[in-house]
Scaffold this motif. Structure first.
Motif, PDB file in Angstrom:
ATOM      1  N   ARG A 193       0.845  -1.188   0.000  1.00 45.25           N
ATOM      2  CA  ARG A 193       0.000   0.000   0.000  1.00 45.25           C
ATOM      3  C   ARG A 193       0.883   1.242   0.000  1.00 45.25           C
ATOM      4  NH1 ARG A 193      -4.850   1.424   4.266  1.00 45.25           N
ATOM      5  NH2 ARG A 193      -5.572  -0.640   3.578  1.00 45.25           N
ATOM      6  N   PRO A 194       0.698   2.146  -0.954  1.00 46.82           N
ATOM      7  CA  PRO A 194       1.526   3.362  -0.983  1.00 46.82           C
ATOM      8  C   PRO A 194       1.182   4.293   0.167  1.00 46.82           C
ATOM      9  CG  PRO A 194      -0.212   3.523  -2.615  1.00 46.82           C
ATOM     10  CD  PRO A 194      -0.290   2.127  -2.053  1.00 46.82           C
ATOM     11  N   SER A 195       2.114   5.177   0.506  1.00 43.71           N
ATOM     12  CA  SER A 195       1.881   6.176   1.539  1.00 43.71           C
ATOM     13  C   SER A 195       0.604   6.946   1.255  1.00 43.71           C
ATOM     14  CB  SER A 195       3.062   7.153   1.593  1.00 43.71           C
ATOM     15  OG  SER A 195       2.733   8.291   2.343  1.00 43.71           O
ATOM     16  N   VAL A 196      -0.127   7.263   2.313  1.00 35.63           N
ATOM     17  CA  VAL A 196      -1.355   8.032   2.158  1.00 35.63           C
ATOM     18  C   VAL A 196      -1.058   9.422   1.601  1.00 35.63           C
ATOM     19  CG1 VAL A 196      -1.327   8.992   4.496  1.00 35.63           C
ATOM     20  CG2 VAL A 196      -3.506   8.651   3.324  1.00 35.63           C
ATOM     21  N   GLU A 197       0.191   9.863   1.702  1.00 38.12           N
ATOM     22  CA  GLU A 197       0.575  11.181   1.201  1.00 38.12           C
ATOM     23  C   GLU A 197       1.178  11.126  -0.206  1.00 38.12           C
ATOM     24  OE1 GLU A 197       1.314  12.935   5.673  1.00 38.12           O
ATOM     25  OE2 GLU A 197       2.879  11.814   4.649  1.00 38.12           O
ATOM     26  N   THR A 198       0.917  10.047  -0.922  1.00 41.00           N
ATOM     27  CA  THR A 198       1.438   9.870  -2.278  1.00 41.00           C
ATOM     28  C   THR A 198       1.048  11.024  -3.201  1.00 41.00           C
ATOM     29  OG1 THR A 198       1.504   7.453  -2.108  1.00 41.00           O
ATOM     30  CG2 THR A 198       1.345   8.394  -4.326  1.00 41.00           C
ATOM     31  N   LEU A 199      -0.188  11.471  -3.115  1.00 46.42           N
ATOM     32  CA  LEU A 199      -0.647  12.540  -4.008  1.00 46.42           C
ATOM     33  C   LEU A 199       0.134  13.829  -3.776  1.00 46.42           C
ATOM     34  CD1 LEU A 199      -4.507  11.924  -3.868  1.00 46.42           C
ATOM     35  CD2 LEU A 199      -2.925  11.345  -5.731  1.00 46.42           C
ATOM     36  N   MET A 200       0.533  14.099  -2.545  1.00 50.31           N
ATOM     37  CA  MET A 200       1.360  15.269  -2.249  1.00 50.31           C
ATOM     38  C   MET A 200       2.682  15.181  -3.004  1.00 50.31           C
ATOM     39  SD  MET A 200       2.940  16.457   1.445  1.00 50.31           S
ATOM     40  CE  MET A 200       3.992  15.001   1.566  1.00 50.31           C
ATOM     41  N   HIS A 201       3.265  13.998  -3.041  1.00 47.21           N
ATOM     42  CA  HIS A 201       4.532  13.812  -3.750  1.00 47.21           C
ATOM     43  C   HIS A 201       4.364  14.044  -5.261  1.00 47.21           C
ATOM     44  CE1 HIS A 201       7.069  12.018  -0.516  1.00 47.21           C
ATOM     45  NE2 HIS A 201       5.882  11.863   0.035  1.00 47.21           N
ATOM     46  N   GLU A 202       3.247  13.599  -5.801  1.00 46.53           N
ATOM     47  CA  GLU A 202       2.993  13.800  -7.226  1.00 46.53           C
ATOM     48  C   GLU A 202       2.772  15.274  -7.546  1.00 46.53           C
ATOM     49  OE1 GLU A 202       2.295  13.359 -11.243  1.00 46.53           O
ATOM     50  OE2 GLU A 202       3.256  11.994  -9.817  1.00 46.53           O
ATOM     51  N   LEU A 203       2.184  16.011  -6.627  1.00 46.23           N
ATOM     52  CA  LEU A 203       1.850  17.415  -6.885  1.00 46.23           C
ATOM     53  C   LEU A 203       3.077  18.316  -6.972  1.00 46.23           C
ATOM     54  CD1 LEU A 203      -1.256  17.716  -4.550  1.00 46.23           C
ATOM     55  CD2 LEU A 203      -1.237  18.226  -7.010  1.00 46.23           C
ATOM     56  N   LEU A 204       4.126  18.011  -6.235  1.00 45.52           N
ATOM     57  CA  LEU A 204       5.322  18.858  -6.262  1.00 45.52           C
ATOM     58  C   LEU A 204       6.156  18.501  -7.489  1.00 45.52           C
ATOM     59  CD1 LEU A 204       6.084  18.768  -2.467  1.00 45.52           C
ATOM     60  CD2 LEU A 204       5.705  20.846  -3.803  1.00 45.52           C
ATOM     61  N   PRO A 205       6.344  19.439  -8.418  1.00 44.80           N
ATOM     62  CA  PRO A 205       6.986  19.137  -9.705  1.00 44.80           C
ATOM     63  C   PRO A 205       8.520  19.105  -9.628  1.00 44.80           C
ATOM     64  CG  PRO A 205       6.338  21.422  -9.676  1.00 44.80           C
ATOM     65  CD  PRO A 205       5.872  20.839  -8.363  1.00 44.80           C
ATOM     66  N   PHE A 206       9.025  18.277  -8.742  1.00 49.13           N
ATOM     67  CA  PHE A 206      10.463  18.093  -8.585  1.00 49.13           C
ATOM     68  C   PHE A 206      10.766  16.600  -8.618  1.00 49.13           C
ATOM     69  CE2 PHE A 206       9.526  22.130  -6.609  1.00 49.13           C
ATOM     70  CZ  PHE A 206      10.587  22.946  -6.966  1.00 49.13           C
ATOM     71  N   THR A 207      12.000  16.278  -8.930  1.00 50.47           N
ATOM     72  CA  THR A 207      12.389  14.869  -9.039  1.00 50.47           C
ATOM     73  C   THR A 207      12.307  14.152  -7.694  1.00 50.47           C
ATOM     74  OG1 THR A 207      13.873  15.421 -10.862  1.00 50.47           O
ATOM     75  CG2 THR A 207      14.222  13.293  -9.782  1.00 50.47           C
ATOM     76  N   PHE A 208      12.854  14.764  -6.647  1.00 48.23           N
ATOM     77  CA  PHE A 208      12.864  14.165  -5.317  1.00 48.23           C
ATOM     78  C   PHE A 208      11.967  14.970  -4.376  1.00 48.23           C
ATOM     79  CE2 PHE A 208      17.011  13.077  -7.124  1.00 48.23           C
ATOM     80  CZ  PHE A 208      17.055  11.699  -6.912  1.00 48.23           C
ATOM     81  N   VAL A 209      11.218  14.270  -3.549  1.00 42.87           N
ATOM     82  CA  VAL A 209      10.433  14.905  -2.498  1.00 42.87           C
ATOM     83  C   VAL A 209      10.705  14.150  -1.189  1.00 42.87           C
ATOM     84  CG1 VAL A 209       8.130  15.491  -1.645  1.00 42.87           C
ATOM     85  CG2 VAL A 209       8.638  15.652  -4.099  1.00 42.87           C
ATOM     86  N   ILE A 210      11.084  14.887  -0.154  1.00 45.04           N
ATOM     87  CA  ILE A 210      11.410  14.301   1.146  1.00 45.04           C
ATOM     88  C   ILE A 210      10.497  14.925   2.200  1.00 45.04           C
ATOM     89  CG2 ILE A 210      13.234  13.838   2.826  1.00 45.04           C
ATOM     90  CD1 ILE A 210      13.875  12.712   0.065  1.00 45.04           C
ATOM     91  N   HIS A 211       9.693  14.089   2.836  1.00 46.94           N
ATOM     92  CA  HIS A 211       8.780  14.559   3.891  1.00 46.94           C
ATOM     93  C   HIS A 211       9.245  13.987   5.231  1.00 46.94           C
ATOM     94  CE1 HIS A 211       5.430  15.388   6.387  1.00 46.94           C
ATOM     95  NE2 HIS A 211       4.842  14.218   6.274  1.00 46.94           N
ATOM     96  N   THR A 212       9.566  14.858   6.173  1.00 47.34           N
ATOM     97  CA  THR A 212      10.079  14.444   7.477  1.00 47.34           C
ATOM     98  C   THR A 212       9.350  15.173   8.598  1.00 47.34           C
ATOM     99  OG1 THR A 212      11.821  16.129   7.358  1.00 47.34           O
ATOM    100  CG2 THR A 212      12.389  13.909   6.569  1.00 47.34           C
ATOM    101  N   HIS A 213       9.681  14.799   9.842  1.00 47.94           N
ATOM    102  CA  HIS A 213       9.042  15.392  11.016  1.00 47.94           C
ATOM    103  C   HIS A 213      10.086  15.884  12.008  1.00 47.94           C
ATOM    104  CE1 HIS A 213       5.880  12.061  10.026  1.00 47.94           C
ATOM    105  NE2 HIS A 213       5.696  13.126   9.250  1.00 47.94           N
ATOM    106  N   PRO A 214      10.963  16.781  11.617  1.00 47.23           N
ATOM    107  CA  PRO A 214      12.016  17.236  12.534  1.00 47.23           C
ATOM    108  C   PRO A 214      11.440  18.001  13.722  1.00 47.23           C
ATOM    109  CG  PRO A 214      12.000  18.552  10.527  1.00 47.23           C
ATOM    110  CD  PRO A 214      11.039  17.443  10.309  1.00 47.23           C
ATOM    111  N   PRO A 215      11.830  17.643  14.954  1.00 41.76           N
ATOM    112  CA  PRO A 215      11.261  18.312  16.130  1.00 41.76           C
ATOM    113  C   PRO A 215      11.521  19.807  16.168  1.00 41.76           C
ATOM    114  CG  PRO A 215      13.121  16.902  16.735  1.00 41.76           C
ATOM    115  CD  PRO A 215      12.777  16.582  15.320  1.00 41.76           C
ATOM    116  N   MET A 216      12.684  20.251  15.662  1.00 37.99           N
ATOM    117  CA  MET A 216      12.965  21.681  15.689  1.00 37.99           C
ATOM    118  C   MET A 216      12.019  22.439  14.760  1.00 37.99           C
ATOM    119  SD  MET A 216      16.637  23.631  15.321  1.00 37.99           S
ATOM    120  CE  MET A 216      17.397  22.613  16.571  1.00 37.99           C
ATOM    121  N   VAL A 217      11.781  21.887  13.567  1.00 34.42           N
ATOM    122  CA  VAL A 217      10.835  22.515  12.642  1.00 34.42           C
ATOM    123  C   VAL A 217       9.418  22.424  13.203  1.00 34.42           C
ATOM    124  CG1 VAL A 217       9.838  22.419  10.324  1.00 34.42           C
ATOM    125  CG2 VAL A 217      12.298  22.068  10.647  1.00 34.42           C
ATOM    126  N   ASN A 218       9.095  21.300  13.822  1.00 27.83           N
ATOM    127  CA  ASN A 218       7.765  21.176  14.423  1.00 27.83           C
ATOM    128  C   ASN A 218       7.601  22.059  15.648  1.00 27.83           C
ATOM    129  OD1 ASN A 218       6.418  19.572  12.615  1.00 27.83           O
ATOM    130  ND2 ASN A 218       7.047  17.653  13.566  1.00 27.83           N
TER     131      ASN A 218
END
Length: 524
Positions: free
Chosen positions: A236-261
């Motif tokens: 089963r693909p990530s539930v956020e797959t559509l987000m990755h398709e929407l960004l028109p770049f080759t690589f997309v990295i989604h993380t949860h860094p505590p400092m950014v959060n």
């Protein structure tokens, strides 16, 4: 601030150490020489597993990493990568890794002393092995799934970016999107981690009209997402797959860094995001995950392109995390460094995670009672276990119910999945019978709300207990709780904490997608 870091797993009798404790405990780590200085993260009544919350096992499939860890380096080494300076020693007599800015004090590894680990939480820079793997990735001259795998391991193995099964990554190669499968971990990424998706079918999903009723809408969207898999794909693909398709770049990295959060989970969230990142950021407010999140991101990207003429490379999701996009690994690495340095410049206080004295007998007694109450409420095998955690920051927060407020509820979806939507708080009392009754009452209430025993229980004036039957999920609960501790501290720079709203919390608690991810993460 001195910290220790293990490089693998080891087992020692429980009587020698307690969770969160730092000390000289003889143990064996893989095939390395005896490593005498460790910090206990997870422990059970028979024995403990030595594995830092701040660092997971090094990705096993990376030959470069294994080669680095097997080297015998007896003196301090220094590396500068893209303007980020780090120092350390690898594979020494005690197999330790140090990191920190080059001007950090007390960075020598003296036998018998506490292994120095300066400023880990104050500086999310690359550990030495991490920097060298980054250089290794940059040597590749063409876009490939192998680059995505190595980037995934890179960020997945650093808990200042992602923990447990959180986060997801993707690469676009012509008409195919390779995206992380739901429930898998970035730290252990391999070719089998990723699902091959048909980009034309994903585009059709984004154009389709769906029912307004949430359950029916998400059910149809999930089925369409599964139907967009390439032939032969079963995960089963990530539930956020559509987000990755929407960004028109080759690589997309989604993380949860505590400092950014610390920004995304704060009272001043959007304002702080624009102060730190200016016009470069797309801000996504709290909305239900799944299709609604994807369409919200689609509209925000369209508006950004209209205003700026170019697509955004940086997206912040309120009470969720960070999305960075780029066309090359160089862009991905540089942009993550830029994000970290910008946020750090606005932080007013860093978490103090060194250990503090505590009443060990009281902690062990209460751990037993929590585990026993859990078994009575939810009979079965294996037995429930409860493990104690305490450090300086945790102890500050358990001084009273009011002091615990910044940790009392979930900051993000991952905190709900792994550590619970809220954390029961036991009031300190000298009446043993009253305390046992309170334990059972709090566990019953949580069980009634969610259908499970609370993964985390706090006790006034003592610390926190991690509960469960599954060691893997207990590890994740401990890591996500400690992640929440950091976030709570970082939010102080941006007006204080702001939890995930009740409507999103209820949606996630009842969402089949997250229940599926929990089962996969638990190895069920």
């Amino acid at each position: 601030m001195n910290r220790s870091l293990s490089v693998g797993k080891a087992r020692i009798p429980l009587v020698q150490a307690r969770i969160g404790e730092v000390g000289n405990f003889p143990c064996q780590i893989d095939d390395a020489p005896p490593h005498h200085h460790v910090q206990i993260l997870t422990g059970w009544f028979a024995e403990v597993t030595v594995q830092r919350a701040e660092r997971r096992e090094v990705p096993r499939a990376s030959q470069l990493t294994q080669a680095l860890l097997s080297r015998r380096v007896s003196k301090r080494r220094e590396v500068v990568t893209g303007g980020v300076a780090v120092s350390g020693c690898l594979g020494g007599k005690r197999g330790c890794i140090h990191e920190g800015p080059l001007d950090a004090k007390d960075t020598t590894c003296a036998p018998g002393s506490e292994t120095p680990f300066p400023a880990y939480f104050q500086n999310p820079s690359f550990p030495l092995y991490w920097s060298l793997i980054a250089r290794h990735i940059l040597r590749r001259s063409h876009v490939s799934l192998e680059q995505l795998i190595e980037l995934s391991r890179l960020y997945g193995s650093n808990p200042q970016w992602v923990l447990a099964g959180g986060g997801n990554t993707s690469v676009k190669i012509k008409n195919t999107l390779y995206v992380k499968a739901s429930g898998t971990t970035l730290a252990d990424a391999s070719e089998a981690t990723f699902v091959k998706m048909d980009r034309k079918k994903l585009a059709a999903v984004l154009k389709k009209e769906y029912p307004a009723e949430p359950a029916e809408r998400e059910s149809q969207a999930l089925q369409d997402l599964l139907d967009a898999r390439a032939e032969g794909q079963e995960l089963r693909p990530s539930v956020e797959t559509l987000m990755h398709e929407l960004l028109p770049f080759t690589f997309v990295i989604h993380t949860h860094p505590p400092m950014v959060n610390g920004i995304t989970c704060s009272q001043q969230a959007e304002q702080a995001a624009r102060t730190v990142f200016g016009d470069e950021v797309v801000w996504i407010p709290n909305v239900n995950p799944g299709l609604i999140l994807a369409t919200t991101i689609r509209d925000a990207i369209k508006e950004y392109k209209t205003q700026h003429g170019t697509p955004p490379w940086l997206v912040l999701l309120q009470n969720h995390g960070l999305v960075v996009a780029g066309d090359t690994p160089e862009e991905i690495l540089a942009r993550h460094r830029d994000v970290a340095s910008r946020v750090k410049a606005h932080i007013t206080r860093f978490p103090e995670l060194d250990t503090v004295p505590y009443d060990g007998r009281q902690a062990e007694t209460l751990a037993y009672q929590i585990a026993r109450a859990a078994d009575e409420l939810v009979p079965g095998t294996p037995d429930h276990q409860a493990v104690f955690i305490c450090n300086r920051e945790v102890f500050r927060h358990v001084r009273s119910a009011k002091a615990f407020t910044p940790l009392s509820r979930a900051f993000s979806p991952d905190h709900i999945v792994y550590a619970g939507h809220r954390i029961p708080f036991l009031t300190q009392t000298d009446d043993f019978g009253a305390e046992l009754a309170a334990v059972r009452r709090e566990l019953e209430d949580f069980l009634r709300e969610t259908g499970r025993i609370p993964p985390v229980v706090a006790r006034e004036g003592l610390g926190v207990f991690i509960t469960g039957r599954n060691r893997r999920m207990m590890d994740a609960a401990a890591a996500l709780f400690l992640d929440a501790v950091q976030i709570a501290v970082y939010t102080q720079a941006f007006g204080g904490e702001a939890f995930l709203p009740p409507e999103q919390t209820d949606f996630i608690l009842n969402w089949e997608v997250e229940r599926f991810r929990t089962r996969v993460s638990a190895g069920e």
